[in-house]
Design a protein around this motif. Structure first.
Motif, PDB file in Angstrom:
ATOM      1  N   ALA A  98      49.518  39.693  37.253  1.00  0.00           N
ATOM      2  CA  ALA A  98      48.331  39.930  37.861  1.00  0.00           C
ATOM      3  C   ALA A  98      47.126  40.453  36.997  1.00  0.00           C
ATOM      4  O   ALA A  98      45.988  40.073  36.885  1.00  0.00           O
ATOM      5  N   GLN A  99      47.869  41.493  36.035  1.00  0.00           N
ATOM      6  CA  GLN A  99      46.789  42.131  34.952  1.00  0.00           C
ATOM      7  C   GLN A  99      46.212  41.026  34.266  1.00  0.00           C
ATOM      8  O   GLN A  99      45.219  41.113  33.743  1.00  0.00           O
ATOM      9  N   ALA A 149      46.107  37.780  34.770  1.00  0.00           N
ATOM     10  CA  ALA A 149      45.033  37.192  35.420  1.00  0.00           C
ATOM     11  C   ALA A 149      43.771  37.473  35.620  1.00  0.00           C
ATOM     12  O   ALA A 149      42.909  36.913  35.359  1.00  0.00           O
ATOM     13  N   ALA A 150      43.663  38.870  35.787  1.00  0.00           N
ATOM     14  CA  ALA A 150      42.628  39.809  36.124  1.00  0.00           C
ATOM     15  C   ALA A 150      41.792  39.635  34.696  1.00  0.00           C
ATOM     16  O   ALA A 150      40.412  39.327  34.538  1.00  0.00           O
ATOM     17  N   ASP A 151      42.472  39.809  33.442  1.00  0.00           N
ATOM     18  CA  ASP A 151      41.906  39.812  32.271  1.00  0.00           C
ATOM     19  C   ASP A 151      41.371  38.312  31.721  1.00  0.00           C
ATOM     20  O   ASP A 151      40.206  38.230  31.372  1.00  0.00           O
ATOM     21  N   HIS A 170      40.342  36.045  33.825  1.00  0.00           N
ATOM     22  CA  HIS A 170      39.511  35.524  34.728  1.00  0.00           C
ATOM     23  C   HIS A 170      38.467  36.270  35.176  1.00  0.00           C
ATOM     24  O   HIS A 170      37.500  36.089  36.040  1.00  0.00           O
ATOM     25  N   ALA A 171      38.364  37.590  34.372  1.00  0.00           N
ATOM     26  CA  ALA A 171      37.397  38.582  34.942  1.00  0.00           C
ATOM     27  C   ALA A 171      36.022  38.099  34.749  1.00  0.00           C
ATOM     28  O   ALA A 171      35.224  38.387  35.483  1.00  0.00           O
ATOM     29  N   ILE A 208      36.705  44.317  39.035  1.00  0.00           N
ATOM     30  CA  ILE A 208      37.759  43.597  39.166  1.00  0.00           C
ATOM     31  C   ILE A 208      38.922  44.285  38.594  1.00  0.00           C
ATOM     32  O   ILE A 208      38.791  45.124  37.687  1.00  0.00           O
ATOM     33  N   THR A 243      43.507  44.892  39.739  1.00  0.00           N
ATOM     34  CA  THR A 243      44.653  44.350  40.322  1.00  0.00           C
ATOM     35  C   THR A 243      45.126  45.381  41.518  1.00  0.00           C
ATOM     36  O   THR A 243      44.791  46.659  41.372  1.00  0.00           O
ATOM     37  N   VAL A 297      45.195  39.673  41.938  1.00  0.00           N
ATOM     38  CA  VAL A 297      43.898  40.109  41.427  1.00  0.00           C
ATOM     39  C   VAL A 297      42.915  40.690  42.656  1.00  0.00           C
ATOM     40  O   VAL A 297      42.864  39.983  43.618  1.00  0.00           O
ATOM     41  N   VAL A 351      44.050  36.374  45.203  1.00  0.00           N
ATOM     42  CA  VAL A 351      42.938  36.917  44.985  1.00  0.00           C
ATOM     43  C   VAL A 351      42.593  37.705  46.248  1.00  0.00           C
ATOM     44  O   VAL A 351      42.665  36.966  47.365  1.00  0.00           O
TER      45      VAL A 351
END
Length: 107
Positions: free
Chosen positions: A7-8, A10-12, A14-15, A27, A29, A46, A82
């Motif tokens: 998840a982290q 993905a957050a990084d 797609h931020a 943004i 997790t 996320v 999300v």
């Protein structure tokens, strides 16, 4: 479901794209579990923090956050959910306030 590290990632990844949506203020997790005490390897998502939630029927297709984002994973693609979290408006604190009003003590 995605792990905390996935998840982290993905957050990084797609931020920037997620931050471009209306009302987005941050943004991160978040565990998917209701009690938020999940370990790093339980299901995570996320988290997209918004100043206010808007019902989907009031948004056009381009204004709606995705239900998930994808990241490369061994053997293919991992879908990471999300979650939209309403926070209200977030503003920086002014340095003009006395330290005790900013949460600092002078002792």
């Amino acid at each position: 479901m995605a792990t905390g590290p996935q998840a982290q990632r993905a957050a990084d990844l797609h931020a920037d794209d997620l931050s471009a949506y209306p009302n987005v203020v941050g943004i991160g997790t978040r565990p998917v579990a209701d009690d938020l005490s999940a370990s790093a390897y339980d299901s995570h998502a996320v988290a997209v923090y918004v100043s206010r939630k808007v019902p989907n029927h009031q948004l056009n297709e381009r204004q709606r956050l995705p239900d998930y984002v994808e990241i490369p994973a061994p053997g293919g693609i991992e879908r990471v959910p999300v979650i939209v979290v309403a926070t209200g408006v977030i503003e920086p604190e002014s340095d003009e306030k006395p330290p005790q009003e900013r949460g600092f003590t002078t002792e």
